[in-house]
Design a protein around this motif. Structure first.
Motif, PDB file in Angstrom:
ATOM      1  N   ILE A 193       0.875  -1.174   0.000  1.00  0.00           N
ATOM      2  CA  ILE A 193       0.000   0.000   0.000  1.00  0.00           C
ATOM      3  C   ILE A 193       0.912   1.225   0.000  1.00  0.00           C
ATOM      4  O   ILE A 193       1.687   1.425   0.937  1.00  0.00           O
ATOM      5  CB  ILE A 193      -0.918   0.032   1.235  1.00  0.00           C
ATOM      6  CG1 ILE A 193      -1.672  -1.293   1.392  1.00  0.00           C
ATOM      7  CG2 ILE A 193      -1.875   1.210   1.154  1.00  0.00           C
ATOM      8  CD1 ILE A 193      -2.632  -1.615   0.282  1.00  0.00           C
ATOM      9  N   LYS A 194       0.834   2.032  -1.038  1.00  0.00           N
ATOM     10  CA  LYS A 194       1.754   3.153  -1.181  1.00  0.00           C
ATOM     11  C   LYS A 194       1.007   4.475  -1.356  1.00  0.00           C
ATOM     12  O   LYS A 194      -0.181   4.496  -1.676  1.00  0.00           O
ATOM     13  CB  LYS A 194       2.678   2.927  -2.384  1.00  0.00           C
ATOM     14  CG  LYS A 194       3.601   1.713  -2.226  1.00  0.00           C
ATOM     15  CD  LYS A 194       4.594   1.635  -3.356  1.00  0.00           C
ATOM     16  CE  LYS A 194       5.578   0.495  -3.158  1.00  0.00           C
ATOM     17  NZ  LYS A 194       6.597   0.441  -4.241  1.00  0.00           N
ATOM     18  N   HIS A 195       1.734   5.563  -1.155  1.00  0.00           N
ATOM     19  CA  HIS A 195       1.202   6.900  -1.389  1.00  0.00           C
ATOM     20  C   HIS A 195       1.850   7.451  -2.651  1.00  0.00           C
ATOM     21  O   HIS A 195       2.677   8.359  -2.615  1.00  0.00           O
ATOM     22  CB  HIS A 195       1.479   7.821  -0.187  1.00  0.00           C
ATOM     23  CG  HIS A 195       0.819   9.158  -0.305  1.00  0.00           C
ATOM     24  ND1 HIS A 195       1.263  10.262   0.378  1.00  0.00           N
ATOM     25  CD2 HIS A 195      -0.252   9.567  -1.032  1.00  0.00           C
ATOM     26  CE1 HIS A 195       0.490  11.290   0.084  1.00  0.00           C
ATOM     27  NE2 HIS A 195      -0.427  10.899  -0.772  1.00  0.00           N
ATOM     28  N   ASN A 196       1.454   6.881  -3.791  1.00  0.00           N
ATOM     29  CA  ASN A 196       2.001   7.319  -5.071  1.00  0.00           C
ATOM     30  C   ASN A 196       1.321   8.604  -5.521  1.00  0.00           C
ATOM     31  O   ASN A 196       0.158   8.844  -5.206  1.00  0.00           O
ATOM     32  CB  ASN A 196       1.793   6.243  -6.142  1.00  0.00           C
ATOM     33  CG  ASN A 196       2.601   4.997  -5.863  1.00  0.00           C
ATOM     34  OD1 ASN A 196       3.677   5.079  -5.277  1.00  0.00           O
ATOM     35  ND2 ASN A 196       2.100   3.845  -6.267  1.00  0.00           N
ATOM     36  N   LEU A 197       2.033   9.394  -6.287  1.00  0.00           N
ATOM     37  CA  LEU A 197       1.487  10.638  -6.804  1.00  0.00           C
ATOM     38  C   LEU A 197       1.215  10.570  -8.299  1.00  0.00           C
ATOM     39  O   LEU A 197       0.813  11.562  -8.899  1.00  0.00           O
ATOM     40  CB  LEU A 197       2.455  11.792  -6.508  1.00  0.00           C
ATOM     41  CG  LEU A 197       2.753  12.048  -5.023  1.00  0.00           C
ATOM     42  CD1 LEU A 197       3.785  13.155  -4.881  1.00  0.00           C
ATOM     43  CD2 LEU A 197       1.487  12.386  -4.262  1.00  0.00           C
ATOM     44  N   SER A 198       1.436   9.398  -8.905  1.00  0.00           N
ATOM     45  CA  SER A 198       1.309   9.313 -10.362  1.00  0.00           C
ATOM     46  C   SER A 198       0.403   8.193 -10.856  1.00  0.00           C
ATOM     47  O   SER A 198      -0.018   8.216 -12.014  1.00  0.00           O
ATOM     48  CB  SER A 198       2.693   9.146 -10.997  1.00  0.00           C
ATOM     49  OG  SER A 198       3.330   7.971 -10.508  1.00  0.00           O
ATOM     50  N   ASN A 199       0.104   7.198 -10.032  1.00  0.00           N
ATOM     51  CA  ASN A 199      -0.754   6.111 -10.518  1.00  0.00           C
ATOM     52  C   ASN A 199      -1.582   5.519  -9.382  1.00  0.00           C
ATOM     53  O   ASN A 199      -1.243   5.648  -8.207  1.00  0.00           O
ATOM     54  CB  ASN A 199       0.072   5.026 -11.211  1.00  0.00           C
ATOM     55  CG  ASN A 199       1.086   4.376 -10.287  1.00  0.00           C
ATOM     56  OD1 ASN A 199       0.736   3.814  -9.256  1.00  0.00           O
ATOM     57  ND2 ASN A 199       2.359   4.453 -10.648  1.00  0.00           N
ATOM     58  N   SER A 207       5.188 -10.312  -9.930  1.00  0.00           N
ATOM     59  CA  SER A 207       3.806 -10.554  -9.487  1.00  0.00           C
ATOM     60  C   SER A 207       3.472  -9.870  -8.168  1.00  0.00           C
ATOM     61  O   SER A 207       2.537 -10.271  -7.476  1.00  0.00           O
ATOM     62  CB  SER A 207       3.522 -12.062  -9.381  1.00  0.00           C
ATOM     63  OG  SER A 207       3.656 -12.686 -10.639  1.00  0.00           O
ATOM     64  N   ASN A 208       4.240  -8.853  -7.810  1.00  0.00           N
ATOM     65  CA  ASN A 208       3.895  -8.031  -6.653  1.00  0.00           C
ATOM     66  C   ASN A 208       2.962  -6.913  -7.099  1.00  0.00           C
ATOM     67  O   ASN A 208       3.120  -6.369  -8.202  1.00  0.00           O
ATOM     68  CB  ASN A 208       5.147  -7.424  -6.017  1.00  0.00           C
ATOM     69  CG  ASN A 208       6.080  -8.481  -5.454  1.00  0.00           C
ATOM     70  OD1 ASN A 208       5.627  -9.520  -4.975  1.00  0.00           O
ATOM     71  ND2 ASN A 208       7.374  -8.225  -5.508  1.00  0.00           N
ATOM     72  N   ILE A 209       2.011  -6.571  -6.259  1.00  0.00           N
ATOM     73  CA  ILE A 209       1.025  -5.553  -6.607  1.00  0.00           C
ATOM     74  C   ILE A 209       1.158  -4.360  -5.674  1.00  0.00           C
ATOM     75  O   ILE A 209       1.242  -4.516  -4.454  1.00  0.00           O
ATOM     76  CB  ILE A 209      -0.406  -6.130  -6.551  1.00  0.00           C
ATOM     77  CG1 ILE A 209      -0.585  -7.161  -7.674  1.00  0.00           C
ATOM     78  CG2 ILE A 209      -1.449  -5.026  -6.670  1.00  0.00           C
ATOM     79  CD1 ILE A 209      -1.951  -7.821  -7.706  1.00  0.00           C
ATOM     80  N   ASN A 210       1.203  -3.167  -6.264  1.00  0.00           N
ATOM     81  CA  ASN A 210       1.240  -1.911  -5.515  1.00  0.00           C
ATOM     82  C   ASN A 210      -0.099  -1.202  -5.670  1.00  0.00           C
ATOM     83  O   ASN A 210      -0.583  -1.037  -6.802  1.00  0.00           O
ATOM     84  CB  ASN A 210       2.350  -1.000  -6.049  1.00  0.00           C
ATOM     85  CG  ASN A 210       3.713  -1.644  -6.004  1.00  0.00           C
ATOM     86  OD1 ASN A 210       4.156  -2.098  -4.954  1.00  0.00           O
ATOM     87  ND2 ASN A 210       4.384  -1.722  -7.144  1.00  0.00           N
ATOM     88  N   LEU A 211      -0.685  -0.801  -4.574  1.00  0.00           N
ATOM     89  CA  LEU A 211      -1.979  -0.109  -4.608  1.00  0.00           C
ATOM     90  C   LEU A 211      -1.859   1.235  -3.907  1.00  0.00           C
ATOM     91  O   LEU A 211      -1.211   1.340  -2.864  1.00  0.00           O
ATOM     92  CB  LEU A 211      -3.063  -0.955  -3.947  1.00  0.00           C
ATOM     93  CG  LEU A 211      -3.370  -2.304  -4.609  1.00  0.00           C
ATOM     94  CD1 LEU A 211      -4.412  -3.067  -3.801  1.00  0.00           C
ATOM     95  CD2 LEU A 211      -3.843  -2.118  -6.046  1.00  0.00           C
ATOM     96  N   ASN A 212      -2.479   2.235  -4.481  1.00  0.00           N
ATOM     97  CA  ASN A 212      -2.439   3.582  -3.927  1.00  0.00           C
ATOM     98  C   ASN A 212      -3.458   3.713  -2.802  1.00  0.00           C
ATOM     99  O   ASN A 212      -4.616   3.309  -2.957  1.00  0.00           O
ATOM    100  CB  ASN A 212      -2.754   4.597  -5.026  1.00  0.00           C
ATOM    101  CG  ASN A 212      -2.333   6.004  -4.656  1.00  0.00           C
ATOM    102  OD1 ASN A 212      -2.628   6.476  -3.565  1.00  0.00           O
ATOM    103  ND2 ASN A 212      -1.662   6.675  -5.573  1.00  0.00           N
ATOM    104  N   LEU A 213      -3.052   4.293  -1.684  1.00  0.00           N
ATOM    105  CA  LEU A 213      -3.966   4.456  -0.548  1.00  0.00           C
ATOM    106  C   LEU A 213      -5.163   5.339  -0.901  1.00  0.00           C
ATOM    107  O   LEU A 213      -6.206   5.291  -0.243  1.00  0.00           O
ATOM    108  CB  LEU A 213      -3.219   5.002   0.668  1.00  0.00           C
ATOM    109  CG  LEU A 213      -2.419   6.305   0.548  1.00  0.00           C
ATOM    110  CD1 LEU A 213      -3.305   7.526   0.699  1.00  0.00           C
ATOM    111  CD2 LEU A 213      -1.299   6.345   1.590  1.00  0.00           C
ATOM    112  N   ASN A 214      -5.051   6.155  -1.965  1.00  0.00           N
ATOM    113  CA  ASN A 214      -6.168   6.985  -2.410  1.00  0.00           C
ATOM    114  C   ASN A 214      -7.326   6.184  -2.983  1.00  0.00           C
ATOM    115  O   ASN A 214      -8.405   6.734  -3.213  1.00  0.00           O
ATOM    116  CB  ASN A 214      -5.692   7.997  -3.462  1.00  0.00           C
ATOM    117  CG  ASN A 214      -5.045   9.216  -2.853  1.00  0.00           C
ATOM    118  OD1 ASN A 214      -5.726  10.157  -2.445  1.00  0.00           O
ATOM    119  ND2 ASN A 214      -3.729   9.198  -2.789  1.00  0.00           N
ATOM    120  N   LEU A 215      -7.121   4.897  -3.221  1.00  0.00           N
ATOM    121  CA  LEU A 215      -8.193   4.064  -3.770  1.00  0.00           C
ATOM    122  C   LEU A 215      -9.430   4.048  -2.871  1.00  0.00           C
ATOM    123  O   LEU A 215     -10.544   3.851  -3.355  1.00  0.00           O
ATOM    124  CB  LEU A 215      -7.692   2.634  -3.978  1.00  0.00           C
ATOM    125  CG  LEU A 215      -6.783   2.411  -5.194  1.00  0.00           C
ATOM    126  CD1 LEU A 215      -6.104   1.051  -5.120  1.00  0.00           C
ATOM    127  CD2 LEU A 215      -7.571   2.549  -6.488  1.00  0.00           C
TER     128      LEU A 215
END
Length: 296
Positions: A193-199, A207-215
């Motif tokens: 769970i990341k705080h990305n600013l672009s996606n 096969s690792n998945i990154n998800l934006n906390l803004n979801l």
């Protein structure tokens, strides 16, 4: 190595020139909240970078104007957050978050009061809805801190909001993507769970998945769209026809499952899907709607 210089143009406003070893060429990025940034190779002077920016001035001003219009509309619809302060309301899949300035004497003190609005264990509701929060969270900050409508206040309250979003994202997103992966027969590596600013999300070759906390600020149907999109990349890493064919089927099947939960917004998508004559109608509609939301 990274170095930066901030210049001011009467029409554009602040221009941040960022010199980094990773930059191979001059490039301009324009963000509705973070402004104009120019990536500068180490071999290029700041004067040359500024001159390059001025050559692009008409395009930059056009983009800024368009982004401002879109941002104002998104803010009216609750899809963008351009300011935080007394009276601001942010909605998530779990909560309605209200910011309140108090008359407390302690400078810098912030309290978060949480109140349960709906006990879904008793009501039996099986879907999430940003218009039907289950909790009310009041962020109360002292009147002695920064003045309203200042960058300092926005930065302070953004940190508080990000913390709340991160906590809720860690509650919702791992369970959601695990259920969707099990339903559609996918296995993935690690989840971040990341705080990305672009996606909104990404899937690595491992096969690792990154998800934006803004979801968690998205309607459930759009949140699921992003999760399913990343799960599809476990099988098809590109965006070819096979990828879109699989994603469209998964979106449709997921909507049928959501329909059984009583989610009121699902019928609109299913009806649109039946009426549409275009290719991949669900993807195109959801992608279009997602563009209206802004990351913070």
């Amino acid at each position: 190595m990274k170095d930066a210089r901030t210049l001011y143009d009467p029409q554009i406003g602040e221009i941040i020139l960022e010199k980094t070893t990773r930059s191979r060429r001059l490039s301009v990025r324009i963000h509705p909240l973070r402004g104009v940034r120019v990536s500068v190779p180490v071999t290029v002077s700041y004067d040359e970078a500024y001159a390059f920016c001025l050559l692009k001035k008409d395009r930059i001003l056009n983009v800024i104007s368009r982004q401002k219009r879109e941002l104002e509309q998104s803010e009216v619809e609750g899809k963008a957050i351009t300011g935080l302060g007394n009276g601001t309301v942010v909605r998530t899949l779990l909560s309605e978050i209200r910011f309140e300035r108090t008359d407390g004497p302690e400078s810098g003190k912030i309290e978060i009061d949480t109140k349960l609005i709906e006990d879904v264990k008793k009501t039996g509701r099986l879907y999430l809805d940003i218009n039907k929060p289950v909790m009310l969270k009041s962020v109360k900050y002292s009147g002695c801190v920064y003045e309203e409508d200042t960058k300092e206040l926005f930065a302070m309250l953004s940190g508080i909001l990000t913390g709340i979003l991160r906590t809720e994202a860690k509650i919702i997103l791992p369970r959601k993507i695990s259920l969707l992966a099990e339903r559609f027969g996918f296995g993935f590596g690690k989840l971040f769970i990341k705080h990305n600013l672009s996606n909104w999300g990404s899937c690595s070759i491992r096969s690792n998945i990154n998800l934006n906390l803004n979801l968690v600020r998205l309607p459930e149907v759009l949140c699921d769209y992003v999760l399913l999109h990343e799960l599809c990349h476990l099988k098809y890493y590109d965006h070819g026809a096979n990828f879109h064919r699989l994603l469209e089927k998964m979106l449709y099947d997921n909507l049928k499952c959501q329909l059984r939960t009583g989610a009121p917004y699902v019928k609109e998508y299913l009806q649109m899907n039946e009426d549409s004559k275009q290719k991949w109608p669900l993807q195109k509609k959801m992608q279009s709607e997602l563009k209206a939301y802004r990351l913070i």
